[in-house]
Motif scaffolding. Structure first.
Motif, PDB file in Angstrom:
ATOM      1  N   ASP A 247       7.050 -11.522  -4.000  1.00 47.23           N
ATOM      2  CA  ASP A 247       5.681 -11.005  -4.052  1.00 47.23           C
ATOM      3  C   ASP A 247       5.473  -9.879  -3.044  1.00 47.23           C
ATOM      4  O   ASP A 247       4.767  -8.907  -3.319  1.00 47.23           O
ATOM      5  N   GLU A 248       6.111  -9.997  -1.883  1.00 48.52           N
ATOM      6  CA  GLU A 248       6.009  -8.939  -0.874  1.00 48.52           C
ATOM      7  C   GLU A 248       6.550  -7.624  -1.441  1.00 48.52           C
ATOM      8  O   GLU A 248       5.910  -6.585  -1.339  1.00 48.52           O
ATOM      9  N   SER A 249       7.727  -7.695  -2.061  1.00 51.08           N
ATOM     10  CA  SER A 249       8.326  -6.485  -2.636  1.00 51.08           C
ATOM     11  C   SER A 249       7.451  -5.919  -3.749  1.00 51.08           C
ATOM     12  O   SER A 249       7.288  -4.702  -3.862  1.00 51.08           O
ATOM     13  N   THR A 250       6.874  -6.795  -4.563  1.00 42.00           N
ATOM     14  CA  THR A 250       6.011  -6.351  -5.655  1.00 42.00           C
ATOM     15  C   THR A 250       4.769  -5.662  -5.104  1.00 42.00           C
ATOM     16  O   THR A 250       4.404  -4.566  -5.544  1.00 42.00           O
ATOM     17  N   ALA A 251       4.115  -6.291  -4.136  1.00 38.99           N
ATOM     18  CA  ALA A 251       2.885  -5.721  -3.562  1.00 38.99           C
ATOM     19  C   ALA A 251       3.159  -4.366  -2.915  1.00 38.99           C
ATOM     20  O   ALA A 251       2.426  -3.400  -3.154  1.00 38.99           O
ATOM     21  N   LYS A 252       4.220  -4.277  -2.130  1.00 40.70           N
ATOM     22  CA  LYS A 252       4.549  -3.004  -1.492  1.00 40.70           C
ATOM     23  C   LYS A 252       4.866  -1.948  -2.541  1.00 40.70           C
ATOM     24  O   LYS A 252       4.458  -0.787  -2.409  1.00 40.70           O
ATOM     25  N   GLY A 253       5.584  -2.343  -3.592  1.00 40.01           N
ATOM     26  CA  GLY A 253       5.898  -1.414  -4.679  1.00 40.01           C
ATOM     27  C   GLY A 253       4.645  -0.909  -5.361  1.00 40.01           C
ATOM     28  O   GLY A 253       4.516   0.279  -5.671  1.00 40.01           O
ATOM     29  N   ILE A 254       3.695  -1.807  -5.589  1.00 39.84           N
ATOM     30  CA  ILE A 254       2.421  -1.436  -6.215  1.00 39.84           C
ATOM     31  C   ILE A 254       1.695  -0.413  -5.341  1.00 39.84           C
ATOM     32  O   ILE A 254       1.244   0.627  -5.829  1.00 39.84           O
ATOM     33  N   PHE A 255       1.570  -0.694  -4.048  1.00 34.31           N
ATOM     34  CA  PHE A 255       0.845   0.209  -3.160  1.00 34.31           C
ATOM     35  C   PHE A 255       1.521   1.576  -3.067  1.00 34.31           C
ATOM     36  O   PHE A 255       0.858   2.611  -3.053  1.00 34.31           O
ATOM     37  N   LYS A 256       2.851   1.561  -3.010  1.00 31.90           N
ATOM     38  CA  LYS A 256       3.598   2.816  -2.933  1.00 31.90           C
ATOM     39  C   LYS A 256       3.400   3.626  -4.225  1.00 31.90           C
ATOM     40  O   LYS A 256       3.216   4.838  -4.188  1.00 31.90           O
ATOM     41  N   TYR A 257       3.407   2.948  -5.339  1.00 36.35           N
ATOM     42  CA  TYR A 257       3.241   3.619  -6.627  1.00 36.35           C
ATOM     43  C   TYR A 257       1.827   4.180  -6.768  1.00 36.35           C
ATOM     44  O   TYR A 257       1.639   5.300  -7.236  1.00 36.35           O
ATOM     45  N   LEU A 258       0.821   3.412  -6.350  1.00 36.65           N
ATOM     46  CA  LEU A 258      -0.565   3.907  -6.402  1.00 36.65           C
ATOM     47  C   LEU A 258      -0.704   5.177  -5.564  1.00 36.65           C
ATOM     48  O   LEU A 258      -1.349   6.130  -5.992  1.00 36.65           O
ATOM     49  N   LYS A 259      -0.091   5.191  -4.391  1.00 35.42           N
ATOM     50  CA  LYS A 259      -0.164   6.382  -3.529  1.00 35.42           C
ATOM     51  C   LYS A 259       0.508   7.561  -4.235  1.00 35.42           C
ATOM     52  O   LYS A 259      -0.024   8.670  -4.233  1.00 35.42           O
TER      53      LYS A 259
END
Length: 107
Positions: free
Chosen positions: A26-38
């Motif tokens: 979940d940590e990797s998913t959340a960080k990936g989501i935030f990075k992608y949104l940016k």
């Protein structure tokens, strides 16, 4: 709040938000989501995360960690994503489509 951020937070809300520490997947998913949104030009803020967490009753420590990642990524700090494969291409397509739809309405 833009629809794409709402959708991103839906994905995070589907995690075990009652745990004090997000699972490494979940940590990797959340960080990936935030990075992608940016990268899409629609970064999520710590305030966005906290507002959703408060509304849905997420664990306070879980919320602090996730909001902290959003803040770091939004401010341009580097974060380590140990398992980037957990942020699926399906999620990327869904988020990208929402951004494109939003831009179509404003053009």
């Amino acid at each position: 709040m833009p629809a794409v951020i709402e959708k991103a937070l839906d994905y995070i809300g589907g995690m075990n938000t009652s745990a004090s520490t997000p699972h490494s997947m979940d940590e990797s998913t959340a960080k990936g989501i935030f990075k992608y949104l940016k990268a899409l030009g629609v970064p999520a803020s710590a305030e966005d995360v906290t507002a959703r967490a408060t509304k849905e009753g997420w664990n306070i420590e879980f919320t602090k960690k996730v909001a902290g990642w959003a803040e770091k990524i939004d401010s341009g700090e580097r974060v380590l994503i140990k398992n980037p494969e957990y942020f699926s291409s399906y999620m990327q397509e869904q988020l990208r489509a929402l951004v494109q739809a939003e831009h179509a309405h404003t053009d």
